[in-house]
Design an enzyme around this catalytic site. Structure first.
Site, PDB file in Angstrom:
ATOM      1  CB  SER A   1      -0.996   0.022   1.128  1.00 28.36           C
ATOM      2  OG  SER A   1      -1.685   1.069   1.228  1.00 28.36           O
TER       3      SER A   1
ATOM      4  CG  HIS B   1      -5.013  -0.326   3.703  1.00 30.41           C
ATOM      5  ND1 HIS B   1      -5.075  -0.032   2.274  1.00 30.41           N
ATOM      6  CD2 HIS B   1      -4.410   0.633   4.354  1.00 30.41           C
ATOM      7  CE1 HIS B   1      -4.437   1.057   2.255  1.00 30.41           C
ATOM      8  NE2 HIS B   1      -3.903   1.508   3.268  1.00 30.41           N
ATOM      9  CG  ASN B   2      -6.994  -0.998  -0.863  1.00 31.67           C
ATOM     10  OD1 ASN B   2      -6.033  -0.935  -0.356  1.00 31.67           O
ATOM     11  ND2 ASN B   2      -6.946  -1.244  -2.231  1.00 31.67           N
TER      12      ASN B   2
ATOM     13  CD  GLU C   1      -6.767   3.944  -0.444  1.00 30.31           C
ATOM     14  OE1 GLU C   1      -6.155   3.148   0.145  1.00 30.31           O
ATOM     15  OE2 GLU C   1      -7.007   4.020  -1.549  1.00 30.31           O
TER      16      GLU C   1
END
Ligand code: NBP
Length: 514
Positions: free
Chosen positions: A144, A219-220, A223
């Site tokens: 990332s 995580h994305n 985001e």
């Protein structure tokens, strides 16, 4: 096994933006890297570019033939793939599989293939199984931080066997972003040829097979919601307070010095003060079309939440918000027909409202992360992964897009209580939610009154209110299900697990036990 003088430490296939930058990062850290790309001309122009501009160019060697590339790497070989990944279902086969298939006749058992792309965790689980059955090692690693992260220090989320991780660890720890051991702040004073070598690396062994790619996917998803929340704060300042981008930039800059200190707030500050290069009288953000693209990881996160039964509603809202943004023509047509509220009093008290928006953003962010971490906890149960959430929050502190001061608090929360049921229950976050909620409610109410869409703020508040409700109206819902479908219900005055059914139109008939 000792490597010959001419052999490289590591190989990398896939010289698009991520691959090129990761190669340069490894070379800056002293590793010799063999590179290969399906289209040879791209490899050649990359090598030529390196020779012209990069201080570590001598450590990068290009190969036009895959067999020569493989031969050039010291055994056990570590071969990183950064090729396009499109597989979603375990049975889907994509460029990652094609590349692996082309490597297999050339490599030896014990060699390690590392997929650094955004592969779906299902495909990673399948690949790990297939390759380890044949005696190869396989790591699926989230990478990332985009282009800049790959170049100077990404957050790296590897999943695979402990043995494979042991071989990869020195490289991954060297090239990962670094944070200060005491403050958790990322070191960002890097330049080509001058890598950061001090501090705590933003990588850890996440778990077996697909664990790394799963965590990268969440995580994305986080985001997506982090970005959507910032956009809603911007839209409220624009629509309720009539603020211009440069004025908002100053607000975001202030926020970046406090609790909201993060990469995404920092880039928003920059974006909002940028003038349009075509017409300097305008702000660039004002001429960017309001349609957002996506590559699918937010959708995967939401799909996984639905599959696992985790209420990650705000993450899903962030994905839906992008879908809604994409139907621009329909929205433009509808805006001429569907009218919003009339005669709403203009908002007063600019300073207080900006403060309230700050609090709404912070508390919604807490809820979004609570959803993401709950989702990872459920996936860990499903796949028998042992995920260390304190460590995961730690490696998000630097390199990645969601890096933020706030992550130190998440690490602290899970360090104090590794079995924390929900982030909102940690004493620090609980106190913050209680402190912010009045302002949060005020912002959501004002947005509703004025017809300004705030799907992320509103859904996060609904999540908070739902999670803290001992009683929800699902009693009526279950009654409806029993009415039309004899789906049965449990009673509040009976032990859990005992199910009842009643003939609702004729309730006097004897009650049946299911
Ligand atoms: P892309 O995702 O655009 O992939 C391009 C690379 O894949 C090129 O090297 C291309 O070779 C190669 N490739 C393709 Br397409 N099909 C191939 C095949 N059948 N066999 C061998 N190679 C093939 O590159 P990227 O944007 O650098 O991303 C790489 C990975 O990293 C992706 O999984 C992406 O999702 C992930 N990622 C990207 C970012 C980002 O900011 N871009 C951030 C984090 C993660 P060619 O040159 O011959 O066409």
């Amino acid at each position: 096994m000792a490597k010959s003088k001419t052999q490289s430490d590591v190989g990398l296939i896939g010289l698009a933006v991520m691959g090129q930058n990761l190669v340069l990062n490894m070379a800056d850290h002293g590793y010799t890297v063999s590179v290969y790309n399906r289209t040879t001309s791209k490899m050649e122009s990359f090598i030529a570019d390196c020779r012209a501009n990069e201080p570590s160019a001598e450590r990068v060697v290009g190969y036009a033939e895959l067999k020569d590339f493989v031969k050039s790497i010291a055994k056990p070989r570590k071969i990183i793939l950064l090729v396009q990944s499109t597989a979603v279902l375990p049975e889907d086969r994509d460029a990652v599989d094609k590349t692996i298939d082309s490597l297999l006749p050339l490599i030896d058992t014990g060699d390690i293939i590392i997929d650094g792309g955004n592969s779906n965790w299902n495909a990673t689980i399948r690949r790990e199984k297939e390759l380890t059955a044949k005696g190869y090692e396989f790591i699926g690693s989230g990478v990332s931080g985009g282009e800049l992260g790959a170049r100077f220090g990404p957050s790296l989320m590897p999943g695979g066997s402990k043995k494979a991780w042991k071989s990869l660890k020195p490289i991954w720890e060297a090239i990962a972003a670094k944070v200060d051991a005491k403050t958790g702040k990322p070191f960002e004073d890097y330049a080509p040829g001058k890598p950061i070598t001090e501090g705590v690396p933003c990588t850890t062994h996440i778990g077996p097979d697909g664990a790394g790619h799963y965590v990268k996917m969440v995580h994305n998803g986080i985001e997506y919601i982090d970005m959507q929340l910032i956009c809603e704060a911007y839209n409220l300042m624009k629509r309720l307070l009539g603020m211009k981008p440069d004025e908002m930039s100053k607000v975001f800059d202030e926020w970046n010095k406090g609790l909201l200190d993060s990469y995404l707030i920092e880039i928003t500050t920059d974006i909002l003060q940028q003038r349009d290069p075509v017409n300097k009288r305008k702000f660039l953000v004002d001429v960017v079309l309001d349609t957002a693209g996506q590559k699918g990881t937010g959708k995967w996160t939401s799909g996984s939440a639905l599959d696992l039964g985790i209420p990650a509603n705000s993450i899903a809202e962030a994905v839906f918000a992008r879908f809604l943004s994409a139907i621009k023509d329909e929205r433009v047509a509808a805006s001429k027909k569907l009218k919003g509220p009339k005669n709403v009093k203009p908002v007063r008290g600019k300073k207080a409202l900006i403060e309230a928006i700050h609090d709404a953003l912070y508390s919604s962010k807490i809820c979004a992360y609570a959803q993401g971490f709950q989702l990872m906890a459920e996936a860990a149960k499903e796949h028998s992964w042992k995920l260390d959430f304190g460590e995961i929050a730690k490696i998000f502190r630097g390199g990645c897009i969601i890096r933020a001061r706030f992550l130190q608090k998440i690490t602290d929360a899970y360090t104090k209580d590794p079995k924390l049921a929900n982030l909102m229950l940690d004493p620090y976050f609980k106190k913050e939610l209680h402190r912010c909620q009045e302002n949060w409610r005020k912002v959501v109410s004002l947005a509703v009154l004025h017809g300004v869409p705030t799907p992320a703020f509103s859904s996060a508040l609904a999540y908070f209110d739902g999670y803290r409700s001992a009683v929800l109206p699902a009693n009526l819902l279950q009654a409806q299900r029993d009415y039309f479908g004899a789906h049965t219900y449990e009673r509040t005055d009976q032990p859990r697990g005992k199910f009842f059914h009643v003939d609702w139109p004729e309730p006097d008939r004897p009650q049946l036990k299911a």
